[in-house]
Design a protein around this motif. Structure first.
Motif, PDB file in Angstrom:
ATOM      1  N   ALA A  75      -9.650  -4.383   3.958  1.00 53.44           N
ATOM      2  CA  ALA A  75      -8.850  -3.367   3.274  1.00 53.44           C
ATOM      3  C   ALA A  75      -8.007  -2.633   4.308  1.00 53.44           C
ATOM      4  O   ALA A  75      -8.396  -2.492   5.469  1.00 53.44           O
ATOM      5  CB  ALA A  75      -9.755  -2.399   2.530  1.00 53.44           C
ATOM      6  N   LEU A 129      -2.192   5.716   6.772  1.00 52.14           N
ATOM      7  CA  LEU A 129      -2.626   4.376   6.376  1.00 52.14           C
ATOM      8  C   LEU A 129      -3.198   3.683   7.596  1.00 52.14           C
ATOM      9  O   LEU A 129      -2.719   3.870   8.713  1.00 52.14           O
ATOM     10  CB  LEU A 129      -1.441   3.561   5.837  1.00 52.14           C
ATOM     11  CG  LEU A 129      -0.840   4.028   4.509  1.00 52.14           C
ATOM     12  CD1 LEU A 129       0.382   3.190   4.169  1.00 52.14           C
ATOM     13  CD2 LEU A 129      -1.859   3.923   3.393  1.00 52.14           C
ATOM     14  N   GLU A 131      -4.129   0.802  -2.826  1.00 55.61           N
ATOM     15  CA  GLU A 131      -4.362  -0.265  -1.837  1.00 55.61           C
ATOM     16  C   GLU A 131      -3.488  -1.451  -2.194  1.00 55.61           C
ATOM     17  O   GLU A 131      -3.522  -1.957  -3.310  1.00 55.61           O
ATOM     18  CB  GLU A 131      -5.834  -0.683  -1.838  1.00 55.61           C
ATOM     19  CG  GLU A 131      -6.165  -1.831  -0.907  1.00 55.61           C
ATOM     20  CD  GLU A 131      -6.165  -1.424   0.558  1.00 55.61           C
ATOM     21  OE1 GLU A 131      -5.787  -2.266   1.388  1.00 55.61           O
ATOM     22  OE2 GLU A 131      -6.550  -0.290   0.865  1.00 55.61           O
ATOM     23  N   TYR A 159      -3.566   7.297  -3.604  1.00 58.35           N
ATOM     24  CA  TYR A 159      -3.502   6.172  -2.685  1.00 58.35           C
ATOM     25  C   TYR A 159      -3.684   4.885  -3.482  1.00 58.35           C
ATOM     26  O   TYR A 159      -4.593   4.785  -4.318  1.00 58.35           O
ATOM     27  CB  TYR A 159      -4.594   6.300  -1.617  1.00 58.35           C
ATOM     28  CG  TYR A 159      -4.808   5.036  -0.815  1.00 58.35           C
ATOM     29  CD1 TYR A 159      -3.832   4.593   0.065  1.00 58.35           C
ATOM     30  CD2 TYR A 159      -5.971   4.290  -0.949  1.00 58.35           C
ATOM     31  CE1 TYR A 159      -4.011   3.436   0.800  1.00 58.35           C
ATOM     32  CE2 TYR A 159      -6.161   3.130  -0.214  1.00 58.35           C
ATOM     33  CZ  TYR A 159      -5.172   2.703   0.657  1.00 58.35           C
ATOM     34  OH  TYR A 159      -5.355   1.557   1.367  1.00 58.35           O
ATOM     35  N   TYR A 198      -7.406   4.102   4.358  1.00 56.12           N
ATOM     36  CA  TYR A 198      -6.624   5.310   4.185  1.00 56.12           C
ATOM     37  C   TYR A 198      -7.450   6.482   4.652  1.00 56.12           C
ATOM     38  O   TYR A 198      -8.613   6.641   4.285  1.00 56.12           O
ATOM     39  CB  TYR A 198      -6.248   5.469   2.703  1.00 56.12           C
ATOM     40  CG  TYR A 198      -5.568   6.769   2.381  1.00 56.12           C
ATOM     41  CD1 TYR A 198      -4.288   7.025   2.813  1.00 56.12           C
ATOM     42  CD2 TYR A 198      -6.225   7.744   1.644  1.00 56.12           C
ATOM     43  CE1 TYR A 198      -3.659   8.220   2.505  1.00 56.12           C
ATOM     44  CE2 TYR A 198      -5.613   8.938   1.336  1.00 56.12           C
ATOM     45  CZ  TYR A 198      -4.320   9.170   1.774  1.00 56.12           C
ATOM     46  OH  TYR A 198      -3.700  10.346   1.476  1.00 56.12           O
ATOM     47  N   SER A 243       0.863  -1.181   0.000  1.00 55.35           N
ATOM     48  CA  SER A 243       0.000   0.000   0.000  1.00 55.35           C
ATOM     49  C   SER A 243       0.899   1.229   0.000  1.00 55.35           C
ATOM     50  O   SER A 243       1.981   1.226   0.595  1.00 55.35           O
ATOM     51  CB  SER A 243      -0.879   0.038   1.250  1.00 55.35           C
ATOM     52  OG  SER A 243      -1.779  -1.038   1.237  1.00 55.35           O
TER      53      SER A 243
END
Length: 165
Positions: free
Chosen positions: A71, A63, A96, A94, A74, A46
């Motif tokens: 998940a 984060l 993931e 961002y 963020y 991430s």
């Protein structure tokens, strides 16, 4: 005349017979290959990036905590314009990352991997299928090669050498 006859007989018997080394070799081989299945997977992390000009950071982006099956999460940052009526730029991104897998290995069944891990970067090669792959060499040097399924290779050769020295 006697001397000539004697001399020619002596010469006739004194000549050595011709000799030569003769070597004959036959080499034969068949190679049958079936490719195995394979997978190379790389987990992607991430990440986030923030950049800008004429902006002031209020609350920093963050984060979340990594927990398997969920998940990462963020939280975006809070920014304000530093000098009102001046131009500004702001960019925030961002990505993931991949989840932590519950199983880090797979089972191979009959040369095939039925389920591959799915990560951000994958290279997968399917396994070959032997099918009717076969090869024989008869005593007279005749090759008989039968093609197999996908991912197979069959190579046959007969080499005959004759060396005279």
């Amino acid at each position: 005349m006697r001397r000539f006859l004697f001399l020619s007989c002596l010469t006739f018997f004194a000549v050595s017979p011709a000799s030569a080394d003769i070597t004959h070799a036959i080499k034969s081989s068949i190679s049958l290959t079936v490719d195995g299945a394979g997978s190379i997977s790389t987990r992607q992390p991430s990440s986030f990036s923030v950049q800008g000009s004429n902006v002031t950071l209020g609350t920093a982006p963050a984060l979340g905590t990594l927990t398997s099956g969920t998940a990462l999460g963020y939280t975006p940052g809070v920014y304000s314009i530093t000098t009102a009526s001046d131009s500004f730029s702001y960019s925030e991104s961002y990505l993931e990352g991949d989840d932590v897998p519950t199983v880090l290995s797979t089972t191979v069944t009959a040369g095939v991997v039925p389920a591959m891990p799915i990560f951000g970067s994958n290279t997968t090669t399917s396994g070959g299928v032997a099918g009717t792959l076969a090869g024989t060499i008869a005593t007279d040097g005749a090759l008989a090669i039968t093609a197999g399924g996908a991912g197979t290779t069959a190579i046959g050769q007969v080499i005959q050498e004759l060396t005279i020295r």
